[in-house]
Write a protein that holds these residues in place. Structure first.
Motif, PDB file in Angstrom:
ATOM      1  N   ASP A 112     -14.413  -3.293  -9.867  1.00 50.54           N
ATOM      2  CA  ASP A 112     -13.405  -2.271 -10.144  1.00 50.54           C
ATOM      3  C   ASP A 112     -12.219  -2.368  -9.188  1.00 50.54           C
ATOM      4  OD1 ASP A 112     -14.839  -1.548  -7.923  1.00 50.54           O
ATOM      5  OD2 ASP A 112     -15.322   0.483  -8.606  1.00 50.54           O
ATOM      6  N   TYR A 113     -11.865  -3.586  -8.818  1.00 45.19           N
ATOM      7  CA  TYR A 113     -10.748  -3.827  -7.901  1.00 45.19           C
ATOM      8  C   TYR A 113      -9.478  -3.113  -8.347  1.00 45.19           C
ATOM      9  CZ  TYR A 113      -6.723  -6.383  -5.994  1.00 45.19           C
ATOM     10  OH  TYR A 113      -5.515  -6.713  -5.420  1.00 45.19           O
ATOM     11  N   TRP A 114      -9.089  -3.270  -9.612  1.00 43.87           N
ATOM     12  CA  TRP A 114      -7.818  -2.720 -10.072  1.00 43.87           C
ATOM     13  C   TRP A 114      -7.835  -1.197 -10.093  1.00 43.87           C
ATOM     14  CZ3 TRP A 114      -3.651  -5.451  -9.840  1.00 43.87           C
ATOM     15  CH2 TRP A 114      -3.734  -6.845  -9.958  1.00 43.87           C
ATOM     16  N   GLU A 115      -8.973  -0.604 -10.424  1.00 44.05           N
ATOM     17  CA  GLU A 115      -9.079   0.852 -10.403  1.00 44.05           C
ATOM     18  C   GLU A 115      -8.958   1.389  -8.978  1.00 44.05           C
ATOM     19  OE1 GLU A 115     -11.019  -1.185 -12.054  1.00 44.05           O
ATOM     20  OE2 GLU A 115     -11.202  -0.500 -14.130  1.00 44.05           O
ATOM     21  N   ILE A 116      -9.636   0.728  -8.041  1.00 41.60           N
ATOM     22  CA  ILE A 116      -9.547   1.151  -6.637  1.00 41.60           C
ATOM     23  C   ILE A 116      -8.118   0.986  -6.127  1.00 41.60           C
ATOM     24  CG2 ILE A 116     -10.323   0.657  -4.290  1.00 41.60           C
ATOM     25  CD1 ILE A 116     -13.011  -0.204  -5.498  1.00 41.60           C
ATOM     26  N   PHE A 117      -7.498  -0.131  -6.473  1.00 37.17           N
ATOM     27  CA  PHE A 117      -6.115  -0.382  -6.063  1.00 37.17           C
ATOM     28  C   PHE A 117      -5.197   0.724  -6.592  1.00 37.17           C
ATOM     29  CE2 PHE A 117      -2.427  -3.689  -6.455  1.00 37.17           C
ATOM     30  CZ  PHE A 117      -1.737  -3.037  -5.450  1.00 37.17           C
ATOM     31  N   GLY A 118      -5.347   1.086  -7.863  1.00 27.53           N
ATOM     32  CA  GLY A 118      -4.525   2.150  -8.433  1.00 27.53           C
ATOM     33  C   GLY A 118      -4.703   3.468  -7.709  1.00 27.53           C
ATOM     34  N   HIS A 119      -5.960   3.827  -7.427  1.00 27.26           N
ATOM     35  CA  HIS A 119      -6.235   5.070  -6.703  1.00 27.26           C
ATOM     36  C   HIS A 119      -5.621   5.039  -5.306  1.00 27.26           C
ATOM     37  CE1 HIS A 119     -10.020   6.033  -9.332  1.00 27.26           C
ATOM     38  NE2 HIS A 119      -8.910   6.498  -9.873  1.00 27.26           N
ATOM     39  N   GLU A 120      -5.763   3.908  -4.619  1.00 27.50           N
ATOM     40  CA  GLU A 120      -5.300   3.842  -3.231  1.00 27.50           C
ATOM     41  C   GLU A 120      -3.772   3.827  -3.145  1.00 27.50           C
ATOM     42  OE1 GLU A 120      -9.117   1.855  -0.963  1.00 27.50           O
ATOM     43  OE2 GLU A 120      -7.412   0.552  -1.439  1.00 27.50           O
ATOM     44  N   LEU A 121      -3.108   3.140  -4.071  1.00 26.58           N
ATOM     45  CA  LEU A 121      -1.646   3.157  -4.049  1.00 26.58           C
ATOM     46  C   LEU A 121      -1.123   4.563  -4.343  1.00 26.58           C
ATOM     47  CD1 LEU A 121       0.938   1.436  -3.733  1.00 26.58           C
ATOM     48  CD2 LEU A 121       0.979   1.264  -6.232  1.00 26.58           C
ATOM     49  N   ALA A 122      -1.741   5.246  -5.300  1.00 22.59           N
ATOM     50  CA  ALA A 122      -1.333   6.621  -5.600  1.00 22.59           C
ATOM     51  C   ALA A 122      -1.551   7.529  -4.395  1.00 22.59           C
ATOM     52  CB  ALA A 122      -2.107   7.143  -6.809  1.00 22.59           C
ATOM     53  N   THR A 123      -2.636   7.313  -3.676  1.00 17.49           N
ATOM     54  CA  THR A 123      -2.900   8.096  -2.463  1.00 17.49           C
ATOM     55  C   THR A 123      -1.839   7.824  -1.405  1.00 17.49           C
ATOM     56  OG1 THR A 123      -5.277   8.072  -2.911  1.00 17.49           O
ATOM     57  CG2 THR A 123      -4.599   8.578  -0.660  1.00 17.49           C
ATOM     58  N   LEU A 124      -1.459   6.558  -1.253  1.00 22.23           N
ATOM     59  CA  LEU A 124      -0.366   6.224  -0.335  1.00 22.23           C
ATOM     60  C   LEU A 124       0.897   6.990  -0.709  1.00 22.23           C
ATOM     61  CD1 LEU A 124       1.102   4.451   1.822  1.00 22.23           C
ATOM     62  CD2 LEU A 124       1.502   2.798  -0.023  1.00 22.23           C
ATOM     63  N   HIS A 125       1.233   6.977  -1.989  1.00 28.14           N
ATOM     64  CA  HIS A 125       2.473   7.613  -2.436  1.00 28.14           C
ATOM     65  C   HIS A 125       2.438   9.133  -2.291  1.00 28.14           C
ATOM     66  CE1 HIS A 125       3.577   3.923  -5.123  1.00 28.14           C
ATOM     67  NE2 HIS A 125       3.930   3.763  -3.862  1.00 28.14           N
ATOM     68  N   LYS A 126       1.258   9.709  -2.224  1.00 22.94           N
ATOM     69  CA  LYS A 126       1.154  11.162  -2.059  1.00 22.94           C
ATOM     70  C   LYS A 126       0.850  11.566  -0.619  1.00 22.94           C
ATOM     71  CE  LYS A 126       0.013  13.855  -5.317  1.00 22.94           C
ATOM     72  NZ  LYS A 126      -0.680  14.697  -6.323  1.00 22.94           N
ATOM     73  N   THR A 127       0.910  10.604   0.277  1.00 22.27           N
ATOM     74  CA  THR A 127       0.721  10.889   1.693  1.00 22.27           C
ATOM     75  C   THR A 127       2.066  11.231   2.303  1.00 22.27           C
ATOM     76  OG1 THR A 127      -1.157   9.386   1.841  1.00 22.27           O
ATOM     77  CG2 THR A 127      -0.070   9.964   3.899  1.00 22.27           C
ATOM     78  N   VAL A 128       2.148  12.364   2.945  1.00 21.89           N
ATOM     79  CA  VAL A 128       3.429  12.885   3.407  1.00 21.89           C
ATOM     80  C   VAL A 128       3.713  12.438   4.825  1.00 21.89           C
ATOM     81  CG1 VAL A 128       4.766  14.961   3.843  1.00 21.89           C
ATOM     82  CG2 VAL A 128       3.174  14.875   1.930  1.00 21.89           C
ATOM     83  N   LEU A 129       4.904  11.957   5.027  1.00 22.33           N
ATOM     84  CA  LEU A 129       5.373  11.574   6.352  1.00 22.33           C
ATOM     85  C   LEU A 129       6.164  12.737   6.940  1.00 22.33           C
ATOM     86  CD1 LEU A 129       5.871   9.405   8.492  1.00 22.33           C
ATOM     87  CD2 LEU A 129       7.753   8.564   7.096  1.00 22.33           C
ATOM     88  N   PHE A 130       5.644  13.352   8.005  1.00 22.51           N
ATOM     89  CA  PHE A 130       6.317  14.507   8.589  1.00 22.51           C
ATOM     90  C   PHE A 130       7.501  14.101   9.460  1.00 22.51           C
ATOM     91  CE2 PHE A 130       2.612  16.976   7.417  1.00 22.51           C
ATOM     92  CZ  PHE A 130       3.160  18.216   7.168  1.00 22.51           C
ATOM     93  N   HIS A 131       7.282  13.209  10.403  1.00 24.79           N
ATOM     94  CA  HIS A 131       8.332  12.818  11.339  1.00 24.79           C
ATOM     95  C   HIS A 131       8.421  11.301  11.371  1.00 24.79           C
ATOM     96  CE1 HIS A 131       8.797  16.854  13.016  1.00 24.79           C
ATOM     97  NE2 HIS A 131       7.494  16.941  12.959  1.00 24.79           N
TER      98      HIS A 131
END
Length: 326
Positions: A112-131
């Protein structure tokens, strides 16, 4: 440029000692082919461990410094596999610079490489950078209901899009001056610099279409609901499957922007499997309007390729301009 032999470099040996201990010595190097800009090597150490190194001329020192900052920012989110930066340096006497990274063993995609990759990239994009005033003081938090911002403290009027320094897209400079508006940032820091470099390819008709597009960009693009930390150059050649069965992202041109730009890049030179996009959307839903916008995000990279590699990319640029401007 001259093909460098890393075993000769004293400064590289010092970086290896700092990362692996004074007992670690280079026992073997092997060229890795495929890159257009740098010479790349697998380094085998006397301890049995391996490392990856890129080398170039000393005038490219800043290229490696900015890449290391992008890798650091992405890695500190903990959202997705990113090689650890082990060191950067240069040797004025020998006239070279280098970037030393953790070695990631590449294996064929499995399970399930591609499914994990999709989940992890989406998580990166929803990770907020404060400073993001300094890369060493980055603090991250997972997005919940509140809005947080990548430049300046919450509650101020921060510039939400950009990066703390300019970097590179391929070997071309990439401007990252922070902006409060994504559309302004994309116009002024992405399209306009590439268009200026490509002026000698553009006739008067194309210039008129470009002027119209730039003046009406807010009719085509959206202001995203939240800013995302981006890889910035996410095509298949900058991702590998590690022996942990997960994706590791490489060679970033990182900045904070609209996550759709990363998704668009995955579809510029072919496309990732549908399982990737379905899994991505489970974490971070993809707006239906993305299909109408994605070629405007392709335009930046195609202009960059036009400026890097020449006229063979002009037809693709013209096709996109004709699609959006009649």
């Amino acid at each position: 440029m001259k093909k460098n032999i890393p075993m000769e470099y004293h400064s590289l040996k010092e970086a290896i000692h700092a990362a692996f201990g004074n007992h670690a010595e280079i026992s073997k190097t092997g060229r890795i082919h495929g890159g257009d800009i740098n010479d790349t090597y697998r380094i085998s150490l006397s301890t049995g461990k391996k490392a990856f190194v890129k080398t170039n001329s000393i005038r490219n020192t800043r290229f490696f410094l900015t890449e290391s900052q992008g890798l650091l920012a992405l890695r500190q989110t903990g959202a997705i596999g990113v090689p650890k930066v082990l060191g950067t340096g240069m040797d004025e006497q020998k006239g070279f610079s280098f970037l030393l990274l953790e070695w990631i063993e590449s294996v064929p995609c499995i399970g399930d490489y591609w499914e994990i990759f999709g989940h992890e990239l989406a998580t990166l994009h929803k990770t907020v950078l404060f400073h993001a005033e300094e890369p060493q003081t980055i603090r991250y938090d997972q997005r919940k209901q509140n809005h947080s911002y990548p430049f300046g403290a919450e509650g101020q009027s921060p510039s939400r899009f950009g990066f703390w320094e300019d970097n590179f897209i391929g070997s071309n400079p990439q401007k990252n001056l922070p902006k409060a508006s994504w559309i302004d940032f994309y116009r002024e820091c992405r399209l306009i610099p590439q268009i200026k470099m490509a002026e000698h390819y553009l006739d008067s008709k194309l210039r008129k279409k470009i002027t119209y597009l730039l003046d009406h960009l807010d009719s085509y693009l959206r202001e995203p609901e939240f800013p995302s930390l981006l890889h910035g150059d996410l095509w298949s050649g900058n991702v590998l499957c590690g022996n942990d069965g997960k994706a590791w992202i490489l060679d970033p041109a990182a900045y904070v922007g609209d996550f759709e730009t990363d998704l668009a890049m995955t579809q510029l030179f072919g496309s990732f499997p549908s399982a990737f996009y379905f899994a991505y959307g489970e974490i971070n839903p993809i707006d239906k309007g993305f299909e109408d916008r994605k070629e405007l995000y392709h335009l930046y990279h195609l202009l960059n390729h036009l400026n890097l590699f020449g006229r063979m990319y002009l037809g693709s640029v013209v096709k996109i301009l004709n699609k959006y401007v009649s």
